[in-house]
Design an enzyme around this catalytic site. Structure first.
Site, mmCIF file in Angstrom:
data_model
loop_
_atom_site.group_PDB
_atom_site.id
_atom_site.type_symbol
_atom_site.label_atom_id
_atom_site.label_comp_id
_atom_site.label_asym_id
_atom_site.label_seq_id
_atom_site.Cartn_x
_atom_site.Cartn_y
_atom_site.Cartn_z
ATOM 1 N N LYS A 187 -14.923 2.389 -13.585
ATOM 2 C CA LYS A 187 -15.319 3.345 -14.620
ATOM 3 C C LYS A 187 -14.856 4.752 -14.221
ATOM 4 O O LYS A 187 -14.921 5.127 -13.058
ATOM 5 C CB LYS A 187 -16.850 3.296 -14.751
ATOM 6 C CG LYS A 187 -17.423 4.136 -15.862
ATOM 7 C CD LYS A 187 -17.438 3.384 -17.168
ATOM 8 C CE LYS A 187 -17.907 4.321 -18.296
ATOM 9 N NZ LYS A 187 -17.245 4.067 -19.553
ATOM 10 N N GLU A 250 1.368 -9.316 -14.624
ATOM 11 C CA GLU A 250 2.388 -8.548 -13.904
ATOM 12 C C GLU A 250 2.860 -9.339 -12.678
ATOM 13 O O GLU A 250 4.051 -9.437 -12.395
ATOM 14 C CB GLU A 250 1.764 -7.211 -13.484
ATOM 15 C CG GLU A 250 2.651 -6.329 -12.670
ATOM 16 C CD GLU A 250 1.937 -5.035 -12.249
ATOM 17 O OE1 GLU A 250 0.915 -4.671 -12.874
ATOM 18 O OE2 GLU A 250 2.395 -4.409 -11.289
ATOM 19 N N THR A 373 1.100 -5.081 -2.211
ATOM 20 C CA THR A 373 1.733 -5.640 -1.008
ATOM 21 C C THR A 373 1.235 -7.065 -0.730
ATOM 22 O O THR A 373 0.233 -7.515 -1.289
ATOM 23 C CB THR A 373 1.389 -4.782 0.234
ATOM 24 O OG1 THR A 373 -0.028 -4.866 0.442
ATOM 25 C CG2 THR A 373 1.796 -3.318 0.042
ATOM 26 N N GLU A 375 -0.224 -8.046 1.886
ATOM 27 C CA GLU A 375 -1.568 -7.998 2.477
ATOM 28 C C GLU A 375 -2.627 -7.948 1.375
ATOM 29 O O GLU A 375 -3.671 -8.603 1.463
ATOM 30 C CB GLU A 375 -1.707 -6.773 3.395
ATOM 31 C CG GLU A 375 -0.941 -6.859 4.711
ATOM 32 C CD GLU A 375 0.564 -6.593 4.555
ATOM 33 O OE1 GLU A 375 1.000 -6.194 3.451
ATOM 34 O OE2 GLU A 375 1.301 -6.803 5.534
HETATM 35 C C1 LIG Z 1 11.009 1.064 -5.006
HETATM 36 C C2 LIG Z 1 9.561 1.228 -5.360
HETATM 37 C C3 LIG Z 1 9.203 1.358 -6.695
HETATM 38 C C4 LIG Z 1 7.867 1.571 -7.035
HETATM 39 N N1 LIG Z 1 7.525 1.772 -8.343
HETATM 40 C C5 LIG Z 1 6.259 2.171 -8.661
HETATM 41 C C6 LIG Z 1 5.927 2.581 -9.992
HETATM 42 O O1 LIG Z 1 6.757 2.530 -10.902
HETATM 43 N N2 LIG Z 1 4.682 3.046 -10.224
HETATM 44 C C7 LIG Z 1 3.731 3.115 -9.258
HETATM 45 O O2 LIG Z 1 2.627 3.549 -9.551
HETATM 46 N N3 LIG Z 1 4.003 2.710 -7.973
HETATM 47 C C8 LIG Z 1 5.247 2.264 -7.661
HETATM 48 N N4 LIG Z 1 5.552 1.881 -6.361
HETATM 49 C C9 LIG Z 1 4.526 1.986 -5.340
HETATM 50 C C10 LIG Z 1 4.051 0.628 -4.803
HETATM 51 O O3 LIG Z 1 3.245 0.010 -5.741
HETATM 52 C C11 LIG Z 1 3.327 0.947 -3.476
HETATM 53 O O4 LIG Z 1 4.333 1.278 -2.530
HETATM 54 C C12 LIG Z 1 2.513 -0.210 -2.971
HETATM 55 O O5 LIG Z 1 1.425 -0.457 -3.830
HETATM 56 C C13 LIG Z 1 1.949 0.075 -1.564
HETATM 57 O O6 LIG Z 1 1.402 1.355 -1.489
HETATM 58 P P1 LIG Z 1 1.830 2.325 -0.267
HETATM 59 O O7 LIG Z 1 3.309 2.303 -0.209
HETATM 60 O O8 LIG Z 1 1.175 3.643 -0.475
HETATM 61 O O9 LIG Z 1 1.270 1.622 1.010
HETATM 62 P P2 LIG Z 1 -0.232 1.755 1.594
HETATM 63 O O10 LIG Z 1 -1.221 1.497 0.513
HETATM 64 O O11 LIG Z 1 -0.338 3.027 2.335
HETATM 65 O O12 LIG Z 1 -0.247 0.557 2.633
HETATM 66 C C14 LIG Z 1 0.443 0.633 3.896
HETATM 67 C C15 LIG Z 1 0.314 -0.699 4.601
HETATM 68 O O13 LIG Z 1 -1.072 -0.982 4.841
HETATM 69 C C16 LIG Z 1 -1.407 -2.238 4.289
HETATM 70 N N5 LIG Z 1 -2.784 -2.222 3.812
HETATM 71 C C17 LIG Z 1 -3.345 -1.341 2.944
HETATM 72 N N6 LIG Z 1 -4.640 -1.667 2.742
HETATM 73 C C18 LIG Z 1 -4.894 -2.763 3.487
HETATM 74 C C19 LIG Z 1 -6.036 -3.569 3.710
HETATM 75 N N7 LIG Z 1 -7.194 -3.324 3.088
HETATM 76 N N8 LIG Z 1 -5.938 -4.613 4.551
HETATM 77 C C20 LIG Z 1 -4.761 -4.899 5.173
HETATM 78 N N9 LIG Z 1 -3.642 -4.159 5.011
HETATM 79 C C21 LIG Z 1 -3.717 -3.123 4.177
HETATM 80 C C22 LIG Z 1 -0.413 -2.450 3.164
HETATM 81 O O14 LIG Z 1 -0.313 -3.828 2.814
HETATM 82 C C23 LIG Z 1 0.837 -1.889 3.785
HETATM 83 O O15 LIG Z 1 1.427 -2.840 4.616
HETATM 84 C C24 LIG Z 1 6.873 1.599 -6.016
HETATM 85 C C25 LIG Z 1 7.246 1.444 -4.676
HETATM 86 C C26 LIG Z 1 8.561 1.254 -4.346
HETATM 87 C C27 LIG Z 1 8.915 1.114 -2.902
#
Ligand SMILES: Cc1cc2nc3c(=O)[nH]c(=O)nc-3n(C[C@H](O)[C@H](O)[C@H](O)COP(=O)(O)OP(=O)(O)OC[C@H]3O[C@@H](n4cnc5c(N)ncnc54)[C@H](O)[C@@H]3O)c2cc1C
Length: 393
Positions: A187, A250, A373, A375
């Site tokens: 929310k 998705e 990801t 994970e």
């Molecule tokens: C080429 C590209 C295009 C993209 N396009 C879009 C888009 O159009 N719109 C948009 O909004 N986003 C977009 N993204 C973002 C993408 O969705 C994120 O990169 C992804 O969700 C991971 O977020 P982060 O990179 O901030 O990693 P983080 O969230 O910082 O995570 C870092 C690491 O920690 C791990 N981790 C995090 N939390 C946990 C947990 N609770 N337990 C275990 N491991 C954990 C993750 O799995 C990862 O390995 C894009 C990314 C890329 C690379």
């Protein structure tokens, strides 16, 4: 190349098989020759989306009254697989335009919003972006620092999004903000449609990145961007529902894309293995190469069977939350392994840009990170599995 797949005859109608063949021809004849240009320029060439719209392979499952064809969800999955098989980067642009933004507009948009924003997307006359991820973390999607406050009949958006696919070419953005409530609460989120020339909106330079080079990705800044309340998608304070509601499908469409990448790895590696002679024999006659091909082909067929099965379940309105996460996790691992083995089978040529194996190796990796990801998928799968066992204990 057409390769046998039992999943096709088990799940697709004759009409869908014919549609797949048309899409495949379009990808081979029109998209494949453009791949080097798209990789170099970092975006699809002008007119390509429009041509896909005219050919009827873009907005397939979207409503006819807004430029779609009213066809099955399966047609979108078919396009995703065939596009990713040719170019995972171009597939990312279509994925955001059609599987994400257009789908959300079709479900939650007003008639005016659909006319103005959905129709051009469905017909390939525009691109758009979905702005969720932020620099402090993408996985924790319900905790954005981008906020919006009400000012009369307008809202004012402030914040910063990153990794935004299509941002440099987008006509408009779906922007997820927190408008009330605490981090991680469903929310209190509101989704706005913001046009690219809204005062205060800036798009950064395209990122130079390992994967999906054909798809432009950039940061987007919102510096007190004012939007009229008619630009809210769905209801104020309920924007995160839009996000959560669309996540399973998705991931199913992601499974289709991953299958396309893994299939492309077979497409490059198998003919090479049949042709390449080392120690006087084609390398396809060596069991260590056969082992790789067997594992790749198995991953492709299981991923395809699973995504077809889940698309059909989604068409019937079945909840596929756990299974969609399994598909996303499994099929992305299949694509990564297949791309690694494709490079290996090609030996030194696998590392040369003149073969697609190197690009596939870069592109496959994206899918273990983007759209949630591996994970995060494991958290979803284990949470649901543990819940089921707790219920019986
Ligand atoms: C080429 C590209 C295009 C993209 N396009 C879009 C888009 O159009 N719109 C948009 O909004 N986003 C977009 N993204 C973002 C993408 O969705 C994120 O990169 C992804 O969700 C991971 O977020 P982060 O990179 O901030 O990693 P983080 O969230 O910082 O995570 C870092 C690491 O920690 C791990 N981790 C995090 N939390 C946990 C947990 N609770 N337990 C275990 N491991 C954990 C993750 O799995 C990862 O390995 C894009 C990314 C890329 C690379």
């Amino acid at each position: 190349m057409d390769t046998y797949s039992l999943a096709v005859s088990s799940f697709l109608t004759d009409e869908e098989i014919q549609f797949r063949d048309n899409v495949r021809r379009f990808m081979r004849d029109v998209v494949a020759p453009l791949v080097p240009q798209m990789e170099a320029e970092g975006q699809p060439p002008a007119g390509l989306l429009e041509r896909m719209g005219d050919e009827g392979i873009l907005g397939t499952f979207l409503p006819e009254e807004y430029g779609g064809a009213g066809a099955s969800l399966m047609t979108r999955a078919i396009v995703a697989e065939e596009t990713a098989r040719m170019s995972a980067g171009f597939d990312a642009t279509l994925f955001v335009n059609i599987s994400l933004v257009a789908r959300h507009l079709a479900k939650y948009g007003t008639h005016e919003q659909k006319e103005k924003y959905l129709r051009p997307l469905a017909m390939g006359r525009a691109s758009a972006s979905i702005c969720l991820s932020e620099p402090h973390g993408g996985s924790d999607a319900l905790s954005p620092r981008t906020v919006a406050h009400k000012d009369g009949d307008h809202w004012v958006i402030k914040g910063h999004k990153t990794f935004i696919t299509n941002a440099p070419i987008a006509e408009f953005f779906l922007v997820f903000t927190r408008t009330s409530g605490e981090d991680r609460r469903v929310k209190g989120g509101t989704c706005f449609i913001v046009e690219k020339d809204a005062p205060g909106l800036t798009v950064g330079q395209p990122f130079d990145k390992l994967s999906l080079r054909s798809s432009p990705t950039a940061e987007v800044y919102f510096d007190d961007v004012r939007v009229h309340e008619s630009q809210i998608l769905g209801n104020a304070e309920e924007g995160f529902n839009i996000l959560l509601d669309g996540l399973d499908l998705e991931r199913v469409f992601e499974g289709a894309s991953n299958t396309g990448i893994a299939q492309a790895c077979l497409d490059v590696a198998v003919p090479y293995a049949l042709d390449r002679k080392v120690f006087g024999e084609a390398i396809s006659s060596y069991q260590m190469i056969q082992d790789k091909i067997a594992r790749m082909a198995t991953g492709v067929e299981i991923s395809r069977t699973m995504f077809y099965h889940l698309v059909r379940a989604c068409e019937r309105g079945v909840n596929v939350n756990r299974e969609a996460a399994m598909l996303k996790l499994y099929s992305s691992e299949v694509a990564v392994e297949a791309s690694r083995e494709a490079v290996q089978i090609l030996g030194g040529y696998g590392l040369m840009e003149e073969y697609p194996a190197a690009r596939l190796y870069r592109d496959a990796k994206h899918h273990e990170i983007g759209a949630g990801t591996s994970e995060i998928q494991k958290l979803i799968i284990s949470k649901e599995t543990l819940r089921q066992y707790r219920q019986v204990a």
